[in-house]
Scaffold this motif. Structure first.
Motif, PDB file in Angstrom:
ATOM      1  N   VAL A  97       0.852  -1.194   0.000  1.00 46.41           N
ATOM      2  CA  VAL A  97       0.000   0.000   0.000  1.00 46.41           C
ATOM      3  C   VAL A  97       0.889   1.245   0.000  1.00 46.41           C
ATOM      4  CG1 VAL A  97      -1.680   1.329   1.363  1.00 46.41           C
ATOM      5  CG2 VAL A  97      -1.929  -1.167   1.132  1.00 46.41           C
ATOM      6  N   ARG A  98       1.877   1.223   0.889  1.00 45.70           N
ATOM      7  CA  ARG A  98       2.771   2.380   1.000  1.00 45.70           C
ATOM      8  C   ARG A  98       3.482   2.674  -0.332  1.00 45.70           C
ATOM      9  NH1 ARG A  98       4.356   4.320   5.561  1.00 45.70           N
ATOM     10  NH2 ARG A  98       4.071   2.375   6.690  1.00 45.70           N
ATOM     11  N   LEU A  99       3.815   1.616  -1.057  1.00 45.48           N
ATOM     12  CA  LEU A  99       4.642   1.773  -2.271  1.00 45.48           C
ATOM     13  C   LEU A  99       3.830   1.843  -3.557  1.00 45.48           C
ATOM     14  CD1 LEU A  99       7.595  -0.670  -1.428  1.00 45.48           C
ATOM     15  CD2 LEU A  99       7.562   1.830  -1.238  1.00 45.48           C
ATOM     16  N   HIS A 100       2.509   1.842  -3.492  1.00 46.96           N
ATOM     17  CA  HIS A 100       1.772   1.715  -4.756  1.00 46.96           C
ATOM     18  C   HIS A 100       1.846   3.003  -5.588  1.00 46.96           C
ATOM     19  CE1 HIS A 100      -1.784   3.707  -2.863  1.00 46.96           C
ATOM     20  NE2 HIS A 100      -2.227   3.900  -4.102  1.00 46.96           N
ATOM     21  N   VAL A 101       2.106   4.146  -4.958  1.00 49.19           N
ATOM     22  CA  VAL A 101       2.313   5.383  -5.728  1.00 49.19           C
ATOM     23  C   VAL A 101       3.728   5.381  -6.319  1.00 49.19           C
ATOM     24  CG1 VAL A 101       2.562   7.887  -5.573  1.00 49.19           C
ATOM     25  CG2 VAL A 101       0.570   6.746  -4.549  1.00 49.19           C
ATOM     26  N   ALA A 102       4.684   4.963  -5.499  1.00 44.63           N
ATOM     27  CA  ALA A 102       6.060   4.853  -6.007  1.00 44.63           C
ATOM     28  C   ALA A 102       6.114   3.892  -7.193  1.00 44.63           C
ATOM     29  CB  ALA A 102       6.987   4.392  -4.880  1.00 44.63           C
ATOM     30  N   ALA A 103       5.307   2.823  -7.107  1.00 42.46           N
ATOM     31  CA  ALA A 103       5.293   1.830  -8.190  1.00 42.46           C
ATOM     32  C   ALA A 103       4.821   2.462  -9.488  1.00 42.46           C
ATOM     33  CB  ALA A 103       4.403   0.645  -7.810  1.00 42.46           C
ATOM     34  N   LYS A 104       3.853   3.364  -9.380  1.00 38.56           N
ATOM     35  CA  LYS A 104       3.385   4.063 -10.581  1.00 38.56           C
ATOM     36  C   LYS A 104       4.517   4.904 -11.178  1.00 38.56           C
ATOM     37  CE  LYS A 104       0.309   8.045 -11.020  1.00 38.56           C
ATOM     38  NZ  LYS A 104      -0.889   8.633 -10.403  1.00 38.56           N
ATOM     39  N   ARG A 105       5.203   5.641 -10.325  1.00 37.41           N
ATOM     40  CA  ARG A 105       6.318   6.479 -10.799  1.00 37.41           C
ATOM     41  C   ARG A 105       7.435   5.595 -11.380  1.00 37.41           C
ATOM     42  NH1 ARG A 105       8.797   9.189  -6.448  1.00 37.41           N
ATOM     43  NH2 ARG A 105       9.862  10.344  -8.094  1.00 37.41           N
ATOM     44  N   TYR A 106       7.592   4.420 -10.788  1.00 37.56           N
ATOM     45  CA  TYR A 106       8.603   3.477 -11.280  1.00 37.56           C
ATOM     46  C   TYR A 106       8.224   2.943 -12.670  1.00 37.56           C
ATOM     47  CZ  TYR A 106      10.845  -1.120 -11.714  1.00 37.56           C
ATOM     48  OH  TYR A 106      11.519  -2.229 -12.188  1.00 37.56           O
ATOM     49  N   LEU A 107       6.969   2.507 -12.787  1.00 41.16           N
ATOM     50  CA  LEU A 107       6.534   1.933 -14.058  1.00 41.16           C
ATOM     51  C   LEU A 107       6.590   2.971 -15.180  1.00 41.16           C
ATOM     52  CD1 LEU A 107       3.582  -0.305 -12.794  1.00 41.16           C
ATOM     53  CD2 LEU A 107       5.716  -1.096 -13.873  1.00 41.16           C
ATOM     54  N   CYS A 108       6.271   4.247 -14.833  1.00 43.39           N
ATOM     55  CA  CYS A 108       6.377   5.300 -15.838  1.00 43.39           C
ATOM     56  C   CYS A 108       7.810   5.445 -16.340  1.00 43.39           C
ATOM     57  CB  CYS A 108       5.905   6.641 -15.272  1.00 43.39           C
ATOM     58  SG  CYS A 108       4.116   6.693 -15.067  1.00 43.39           S
ATOM     59  N   GLY A 123       5.332  13.672  -8.051  1.00 47.22           N
ATOM     60  CA  GLY A 123       6.766  13.742  -8.320  1.00 47.22           C
ATOM     61  C   GLY A 123       7.182  13.314  -9.710  1.00 47.22           C
ATOM     62  N   GLY A 124       6.206  12.931 -10.522  1.00 47.37           N
ATOM     63  CA  GLY A 124       6.530  12.540 -11.885  1.00 47.37           C
ATOM     64  C   GLY A 124       7.234  11.188 -11.950  1.00 47.37           C
ATOM     65  N   PRO A 125       7.606  10.761 -13.159  1.00 47.60           N
ATOM     66  CA  PRO A 125       8.311   9.467 -13.280  1.00 47.60           C
ATOM     67  C   PRO A 125       9.618   9.491 -12.487  1.00 47.60           C
ATOM     68  CG  PRO A 125       7.606  10.308 -15.423  1.00 47.60           C
ATOM     69  CD  PRO A 125       7.377  11.410 -14.448  1.00 47.60           C
ATOM     70  N   MET A 126      10.043   8.318 -12.025  1.00 52.26           N
ATOM     71  CA  MET A 126      11.305   8.220 -11.286  1.00 52.26           C
ATOM     72  C   MET A 126      12.490   8.500 -12.206  1.00 52.26           C
ATOM     73  SD  MET A 126      10.946   4.929  -8.787  1.00 52.26           S
ATOM     74  CE  MET A 126       9.927   4.991  -7.307  1.00 52.26           C
TER      75      MET A 126
END
Lengths: 533, 533
Positions: free
Chosen positions: A448-459, A481-484
């Motif tokens: 749950v904590r990482l599901h936003v980071a995962a979106k930025r990662y996948l982008c 924060g946009g894509p990683m």
């Protein structure tokens, strides 16, 4: 109590601030003697649903109004919290459950333990009729209490019995081990074999019997509450003695424990008139315990395990013929751990009710401009995870991944992520994970904590992923924060929880279909309950 | 009570006959309700040191006069049976023993357990400083009580403590687990490492503190005995609550238990005036527990194991610097089993006193016309067995082989085997073995039982054995049945205990030397004590 009359030391002892109480474990960090002798309330104000207090020593406290107005449950051990019963009260059946359902379903487990707490007993059916299994039953809710009879004892005919229990004789209603202090407060009896004629079990509610004595002969009741009776057990390696009344009251005069066992009452000493008074009262109480209307009779068949309160219920058995075999295994345990297990189950059930209410309340709101409500979105995500054969922790994470939208950083509800839509990152993934950590382990909270980071990662790593994002999701991506960057993406990929987070993210992205048919929150309750450890 | 005023139901409930009480286990075989409503003494007579009673329902009872006149010990749990103490009472040392002595010597074990019962604590020194050893210490006198902290708990700094105990902070005097009911009544703390500065241990006698409160402020004392206090402990998997007074009295108004733990007192509810009264009393009691004169301070070094009464003594520790390591392992157990173990040790010690008295009394008499007394003969036999390197059970059997001469078949003393010398076989080997069976197992009793048979056997199979018999022994051989027949001898030789019996017999035959120097009975006490299981 109204807030106009407040006991100062009481109020201060309950100060909830982090200086007074360890936020990690809730234990108090000061001693009552640390408070000054002339402690007083210097100033007070009711504000924003709280009472704010400035103390004469300069300390400040802040109490929620509902806490001030509140009441506490007691420990549930006196007659006030019991359902006193006679045999006819169970004409439509006794509290019982199947062993497999008890193991699998927290609601079933709750019902069984609540029955033991409230009625004093329950029977589990279909418990594997194998040796030592009774210990496993005790360990589902507490700890085995070892005694001179061992961790478990076999109830069957023994050649040289040190106790009447180990013969084929009838045994009238009694409590076990009254010569122990602390006496074991729970007993379990697990039937392995019962093909003998006779050997049926009986239970009598000792609190009810004591209450009847109080109503019918208050002077007898009083004698039994104030006479310490010497209970004794001796054998080659044992010499136990406890001097305790047959009926024990709490300081407020409520029945709290009953000990009753004619076999082990040793010599009471005192003036003849006192002994006469005791024996008259004891005989009157004993006669009540033998009233047929009070005794609930049933038969334990192989696989049945009876759990009962040994400081309340008296148990009995009829004599049995030696035409068949009868073998029970028993053990002792304690009510405090059973109550603790039950309270934790109830706490979890309350947490699930809270989650269910969020799905029905806040969840009905629109989801950041998507065609589904928040609840529909999360239920779809959970269902997609389930359909994909994901483990229960990932189904839970998918189901609950957006819970943080319902709360701001201070735990206050927000209007469906309005902060986020207004261009402020509400960090909903962290809020949700923190909130869930009260009930779930990291296997649920971290995806749950990482599901936003995962979106930025996948982008960052899947060019066509970003293209498939919904309009709202593309908008929030910027706020988040946009894509990683390449370094960020590499660090994320190296995180042990990255795989789970990406999986949840993909269900999240798919779960935005208008009019999809999904199960409701109730469907996921058993799965969530099982994860709450 | 005089025998002129006797409570009828009390007297009948204590009938010792085999119909009323199982002779094997001492448990009552009737229920109090089995007695008729109009039970009365129809006739009575005092005869031969007994009261004989004919009851109105035709039953007959026979009570030893000393039982009628007797008094019972209590269960030892109230202030009446304790030595209340202040720190200065241990200026010359605290109750302590070496672990190896505690294990080897029942007298040492008795002293340690008696100190825990009476003063509330003792320290064992030199307990191997290895993990889990504390469980072995508890098992020397009772059973480990498992709690939410496990079977044992580690007291050292933990990164995310659920309890202040697992930090380096100072902890003021308190009792453990007051939120449990039943509360563990004993605690053990075993020091594995203690090289930190600080971290010393302190004990306060809570009964003494409560008695001081009663003397100094009886109204405060009364408030604390009648206010159930909510003790609570909550963590992720636990939710314990017990509502119990800080000071608990028995029905006769004697202090019986103390619970004291500021950290875990949850919100008490009630009218402000009652809360004020409680907090005033609680603060007064807390202040007494902090008086320096009451607190006994000492340091636990590696290998020390403190055992203390957790419903009486408050324990404390000073803060410690993180300049060294401090690691204790603790566990809980219960007072009832400790008291039982102590009572059995005392019972065994009393049995050894009884044996010692027989050696000094009856044993001083002549031994069937031999040149030694009975006691000299038995001591010589024991010493011969010991010198031969025999196992302890055989030394004991040799030492005690003729004990039966001191009793006739009804347990009455005889005059040094006069029956036998007058031509009647007093079957002293059987009488002795039966008597000894109260205290010793068959490895001791059976060689005693067979030592006469062994003589008859040896006469049959070793022609020159009979020739060496003393004159008295030759005489008694006839009374005892003469040499065995061939069949009897074959059956005897096949008996698994024949070898031991023959060995005892040979020492018996040799142990008739006038003026031999032998150890006295005291020498054999530790060996006998160790065999009493």
């Amino acid at each position: 109590m109204t807030t106009t009359e407040l006991s100062p030391y009481w109020l201060r002892d309950n100060c909830p601030c982090a200086e007074c109480r360890d936020p990690r474990n809730g234990q108090k960090l000061f001693q009552i003697t640390d408070l000054p002798d002339d402690l007083a309330i210097a100033a007070r104000a009711e504000l924003d649903g709280h009472l704010e207090v400035l103390w004469s020593d300069g300390h400040r406290s802040r109490y929620p109004s509902e806490w001030l107005a509140g009441n506490e449950d007691g420990d549930g051990r006196t007659e006030a919290d019991k359902r006193l019963w006679a045999a006819a009260d169970f004409a439509r059946g006794i509290p019982e459950a199947r062993w497999d359902a008890y193991l699998a379903d927290p609601a079933e487990r709750t019902a069984v333990l609540a029955a033991v707490r409230r009625s004093g007993f329950a029977v589990l059916r279909g418990v594997p009729a194998v040796e030592r299994q009774v210990l496993a039953v005790a360990e589902t809710f507490g700890y085995v209490r070892v005694t001179n009879y061992g961790a478990l004892f076999d109830v069957r005919i023994e050649p040289d019995p040190n106790n009447l229990a180990f013969t084929s004789a009838a045994i009238t209603p009694h409590t076990d081990n009254p010569y122990r202090d602390p006496v074991p407060t729970l007993q379990l009896l697990h039937c392995l074999e019962n093909s003998a004629t006779g050997g049926d079990s009986g239970l009598v509610d000792g609190f009810h019997a004591a209450a009847l004595l109080r109503a019918e002969a208050p002077e007898h009741f009083a004698v039994l509450t104030r006479t310490p009776v010497p209970f004794v057990f001796r054998d080659r390696g044992t010499e136990l003695r406890a001097d305790r009344p047959l009926i024990e009251m709490d300081p407020l005069g409520r029945i709290r424990e009953v000990r009753f066992n004619n076999r082990s009452i040793a010599t009471l000493r005192g003036p003849a008139a006192e002994l006469d008074a005791f024996y008259a009262a004891y005989r009157a109480f004993a006669a009540i315990t033998l009233r047929p209307a009070l005794q609930l009779d049933f038969r334990l068949d192989p696989g049945d395990c009876l759990i009962f309160d040994n400081v309340r219920l008296l148990h009995a058995r009829t004599a049995f013929a030696q035409d068949g075999r009868r073998h029970l295994q028993g053990c002792y345990a304690d009510l405090d751990s059973l109550s603790s297990t039950l309270s934790v189950l109830e706490r979890r059930s309350a947490a699930l009710d809270e989650l269910a209410a969020l799905f029905e309340g806040e969840g009905a709101g629109e989801y950041l401009g998507e065609a589904v409500t928040m609840a529909e979105h999360m239920l779809q995500a959970g269902a997609l995870a389930e359909a994909a054969g994901a483990g229960p922790h990932l189904v839970a994470a998918a189901l609950l991944h957006d819970l943080g939208h319902f709360f701001d950083k201070h735990g206050r509800d927000t209007l469906h992520g309005r902060d986020l839509m207004e261009g402020r990152d509400n960090r909903h993934s962290h809020t949700g994970a923190d909130r869930l950590a009260r009930w779930f382990g990291p296997e649920v909270t971290e995806p749950v904590r990482l599901h936003v980071a995962a979106k930025r990662y996948l982008c960052a790593v899947e060019p066509d992923y970003r293209a498939r994002l919904s309009e709202a999701s593309e908008y929030t991506l910027q706020v988040q924060g946009g894509p990683m960057s390449e370094e960020e993406a590499a660090a994320f990929a190296a995180h042990p929880g990255a795989g789970d987070a990406v999986a949840v993210r993909r269900w999240d992205d798919e779960a935005k279909e208008a009019d999809a048919v999904t199960p409701d929150f109730t469907h996921f309750r058993p799965l969530l309950a099982a994860l709450m450890r």
